[in-house]
Design a protein around this motif. Sequence first.
Motif, mmCIF file in Angstrom:
data_model
loop_
_atom_site.group_PDB
_atom_site.id
_atom_site.type_symbol
_atom_site.label_atom_id
_atom_site.label_comp_id
_atom_site.label_asym_id
_atom_site.label_seq_id
_atom_site.Cartn_x
_atom_site.Cartn_y
_atom_site.Cartn_z
ATOM 1 N N GLU A 14 3.357 16.143 -12.029
ATOM 2 C CA GLU A 14 2.311 16.951 -12.664
ATOM 3 C C GLU A 14 2.536 18.446 -12.480
ATOM 4 O O GLU A 14 2.056 19.244 -13.273
ATOM 5 C CB GLU A 14 0.934 16.564 -12.105
ATOM 6 N N GLY A 17 1.099 4.464 -2.597
ATOM 7 C CA GLY A 17 1.115 5.842 -2.122
ATOM 8 C C GLY A 17 2.317 6.606 -2.662
ATOM 9 O O GLY A 17 2.198 7.744 -3.102
ATOM 10 N N SER A 32 -1.182 16.546 -3.124
ATOM 11 C CA SER A 32 -2.377 16.658 -3.949
ATOM 12 C C SER A 32 -2.767 15.290 -4.488
ATOM 13 O O SER A 32 -2.005 14.331 -4.401
ATOM 14 C CB SER A 32 -2.131 17.653 -5.087
ATOM 15 N N LEU A 33 -3.963 15.211 -5.014
ATOM 16 C CA LEU A 33 -4.443 13.958 -5.614
ATOM 17 C C LEU A 33 -5.594 14.250 -6.562
ATOM 18 O O LEU A 33 -6.160 15.344 -6.556
ATOM 19 C CB LEU A 33 -4.865 12.958 -4.528
ATOM 20 N N HIS A 34 -5.955 13.255 -7.368
ATOM 21 C CA HIS A 34 -7.082 13.379 -8.285
ATOM 22 C C HIS A 34 -8.290 12.659 -7.706
ATOM 23 O O HIS A 34 -8.157 11.583 -7.129
ATOM 24 C CB HIS A 34 -6.750 12.744 -9.636
ATOM 25 N N GLN A 67 0.837 -1.204 0.000
ATOM 26 C CA GLN A 67 0.000 0.000 0.000
ATOM 27 C C GLN A 67 0.872 1.254 0.000
ATOM 28 O O GLN A 67 0.569 2.236 -0.680
ATOM 29 C CB GLN A 67 -0.920 -0.018 1.224
ATOM 30 N N ASP A 68 1.981 1.211 0.742
ATOM 31 C CA ASP A 68 2.930 2.328 0.726
ATOM 32 C C ASP A 68 3.466 2.578 -0.690
ATOM 33 O O ASP A 68 3.604 3.717 -1.114
ATOM 34 C CB ASP A 68 4.126 2.040 1.641
ATOM 35 N N LEU A 110 1.795 7.658 -6.080
ATOM 36 C CA LEU A 110 0.871 8.793 -6.151
ATOM 37 C C LEU A 110 1.564 10.108 -5.785
ATOM 38 O O LEU A 110 1.349 11.132 -6.439
ATOM 39 C CB LEU A 110 -0.342 8.553 -5.253
ATOM 40 N N TYR A 111 2.417 10.107 -4.738
ATOM 41 C CA TYR A 111 3.149 11.341 -4.392
ATOM 42 C C TYR A 111 3.964 11.803 -5.598
ATOM 43 O O TYR A 111 4.036 12.988 -5.920
ATOM 44 C CB TYR A 111 4.153 11.158 -3.252
ATOM 45 N N ASP A 169 -6.404 7.688 2.554
ATOM 46 C CA ASP A 169 -5.534 6.554 2.197
ATOM 47 C C ASP A 169 -4.131 7.001 1.801
ATOM 48 O O ASP A 169 -3.153 6.315 2.079
ATOM 49 C CB ASP A 169 -6.132 5.771 1.019
ATOM 50 N N VAL A 170 -4.060 8.137 1.113
ATOM 51 C CA VAL A 170 -2.751 8.528 0.564
ATOM 52 C C VAL A 170 -1.909 9.286 1.593
ATOM 53 O O VAL A 170 -0.704 9.105 1.644
ATOM 54 C CB VAL A 170 -2.933 9.377 -0.726
ATOM 55 N N TYR A 171 -2.540 10.114 2.419
ATOM 56 C CA TYR A 171 -1.732 11.005 3.264
ATOM 57 C C TYR A 171 -1.822 10.754 4.770
ATOM 58 O O TYR A 171 -1.143 11.410 5.544
ATOM 59 C CB TYR A 171 -2.082 12.473 2.956
ATOM 60 N N THR A 172 -2.656 9.814 5.206
ATOM 61 C CA THR A 172 -2.734 9.594 6.667
ATOM 62 C C THR A 172 -2.703 8.097 7.012
ATOM 63 O O THR A 172 -3.497 7.616 7.814
ATOM 64 C CB THR A 172 -4.012 10.229 7.282
ATOM 65 N N ARG A 173 -1.763 7.369 6.393
ATOM 66 C CA ARG A 173 -1.671 5.938 6.704
ATOM 67 C C ARG A 173 -1.003 5.681 8.054
ATOM 68 O O ARG A 173 -1.008 4.574 8.557
ATOM 69 C CB ARG A 173 -0.873 5.197 5.617
ATOM 70 N N ARG A 174 -0.319 6.715 8.599
ATOM 71 C CA ARG A 174 0.417 6.508 9.854
ATOM 72 C C ARG A 174 0.002 7.510 10.932
ATOM 73 O O ARG A 174 0.846 8.090 11.598
ATOM 74 C CB ARG A 174 1.921 6.627 9.578
ATOM 75 N N SER A 210 1.961 13.132 -8.603
ATOM 76 C CA SER A 210 1.516 14.502 -8.302
ATOM 77 C C SER A 210 2.658 15.485 -8.461
ATOM 78 O O SER A 210 2.484 16.571 -9.032
ATOM 79 C CB SER A 210 1.008 14.608 -6.861
ATOM 80 N N ARG A 216 -1.466 13.036 -15.442
ATOM 81 C CA ARG A 216 -1.476 11.663 -14.960
ATOM 82 C C ARG A 216 -1.790 10.712 -16.116
ATOM 83 O O ARG A 216 -1.140 9.680 -16.282
ATOM 84 C CB ARG A 216 -2.542 11.524 -13.854
ATOM 85 N N GLU A 246 -1.024 10.485 10.710
ATOM 86 C CA GLU A 246 -0.448 11.820 10.515
ATOM 87 C C GLU A 246 -1.430 12.925 10.882
ATOM 88 O O GLU A 246 -1.044 14.077 10.991
ATOM 89 C CB GLU A 246 -0.035 12.027 9.048
ATOM 90 N N ARG A 300 9.120 12.404 2.438
ATOM 91 C CA ARG A 300 8.012 11.603 2.937
ATOM 92 C C ARG A 300 8.250 10.112 2.638
ATOM 93 O O ARG A 300 8.035 9.240 3.484
ATOM 94 C CB ARG A 300 6.746 12.086 2.241
ATOM 95 N N GLU A 360 8.854 6.763 5.209
ATOM 96 C CA GLU A 360 7.994 5.581 5.222
ATOM 97 C C GLU A 360 8.754 4.310 4.848
ATOM 98 O O GLU A 360 8.410 3.223 5.271
ATOM 99 C CB GLU A 360 6.810 5.804 4.272
ATOM 100 N N MET A 417 -15.029 11.957 -2.439
ATOM 101 C CA MET A 417 -14.045 10.919 -2.767
ATOM 102 C C MET A 417 -12.616 11.443 -2.598
ATOM 103 O O MET A 417 -11.704 10.661 -2.298
ATOM 104 C CB MET A 417 -14.310 10.380 -4.178
#
Lengths: 322, 98
Positions: free
Chosen positions: A96, A86, B29-31, A82-83, A89-90, B44-49, A93, A102, B51, A162, A166, B37
């Motif tokens: 972009e 993520g 940022s994200l789409h 899952q990381d 995705l970072y 999911d993307v920015y607070t998995r730990r 972004s 994307r 944060e 970041r 992780e 949504m």
Amino acid sequence: MPVTAIPPEHADDPGAPGFAAKIDTETKIEPKDWMPDGYRKTLVRQMSQHAHSEYVGMLPERNWLTRAPSLKRKAQLLAKIQDEAGHALYLYSAAETLGTSRAEMLDALHTGRAKYAHIFNYPVLTWADIGTIGWLVDGAAIINQIMLCRCSYGPYARAMERICREESFHQRQGFEIMVTLCQGTAEQRRMAQDALNRWWWPVLMMFGPHDSASANSAQSTAWKIKRQSNDDLRQQFVDMTVPQADYLKLTIPDPDLRWNETRGHYDFGQIDFEELMRVVSGDGPCNRERLGARVKAHDDGAWVREAATAYAAKRRTRAKAA
Amino acid sequence: MSEAASADWPLWEVFVRARQGLSHKHAGSLHAPDAEMAIQNARDVYTRRREGESLWVVRSTDIIASDPDDKGSLFEPAESKIYRHPTFYTVPDEVECL
């Protein structure tokens, strides 16, 4: 002529002195700042490749999710995967911010125009491979990424900070798997040694060709995208890893590996860079399988994306009507 | 671009409050197709730990940013006003609580 931050074609550009001054004084470049076309292009290529690598990096590990030896290991592997999603995705972004989209980046990956780290095109045959990947592949990636935290492009450097935070768990969970195997039965130790034998050389290739053969190194260094040479990073990795292998009582498969008192570093054998080039250009053991799995996941997920879009549209319509 | 590539969902900027009492801070940022949504994805993307305990999402196009070229005219006037800082003032050594 020495390579500088301002390529000749931008010598008279009004933005050039400001850019050069920022690079010179370690001030980060931000998305709206003026930058040479080559700087933008290099970063888009590097960051999207990096994102693709995180993305494809999930695939070799997925087979072991249902085969993990315990619920604890399964949960850890799931969190690691899952990381990786993520991290992709970072990085997408961050890329972009330089004006690519994307959809363009994913299309380049799916049609085989974009590259990703060659290491993910090797097969993951046993549970010991999962341990070795965390220990060595993530270990090597961290060394490269710690350097990139000091890269001159702000959004890239921030994403890297970041990711580095992780990813240290990824390396540790891998090493812990290796410790467990190496303290286990004779068969488990053989499994651990076999995984190290297969992964060692491909991992050393992750740092790229020798500096003398690296086409873009000088310009990337002048732009402070790259802060250390491929060979220096590789040496750092070898020096760091040999004592760890010693602790595991595993043998690194390199007859030329020995401590060099004069240099204060380990000497090591020749790397087969032809293999690196072969795997990068599509001819590794699992290239087709990985890309096929990625495209299939994207295609199979189309209905989810369509449903999400339709749901959002429905809610907008209802909100207007109310 | 091949047929498979389609237009991206809108871009959202994500702000995370680490804990009550602190301000929301930009995380990335994200789409996402809509705000709801975007919040779910941001989780999911920015607070998995752990944060954070609160999220803001803002459409990136709704953010008005200053132009880097205006940096001088916007921020230079503050540079010459060092008397706005307490360190500008001389205070006798023997006087306390100032």
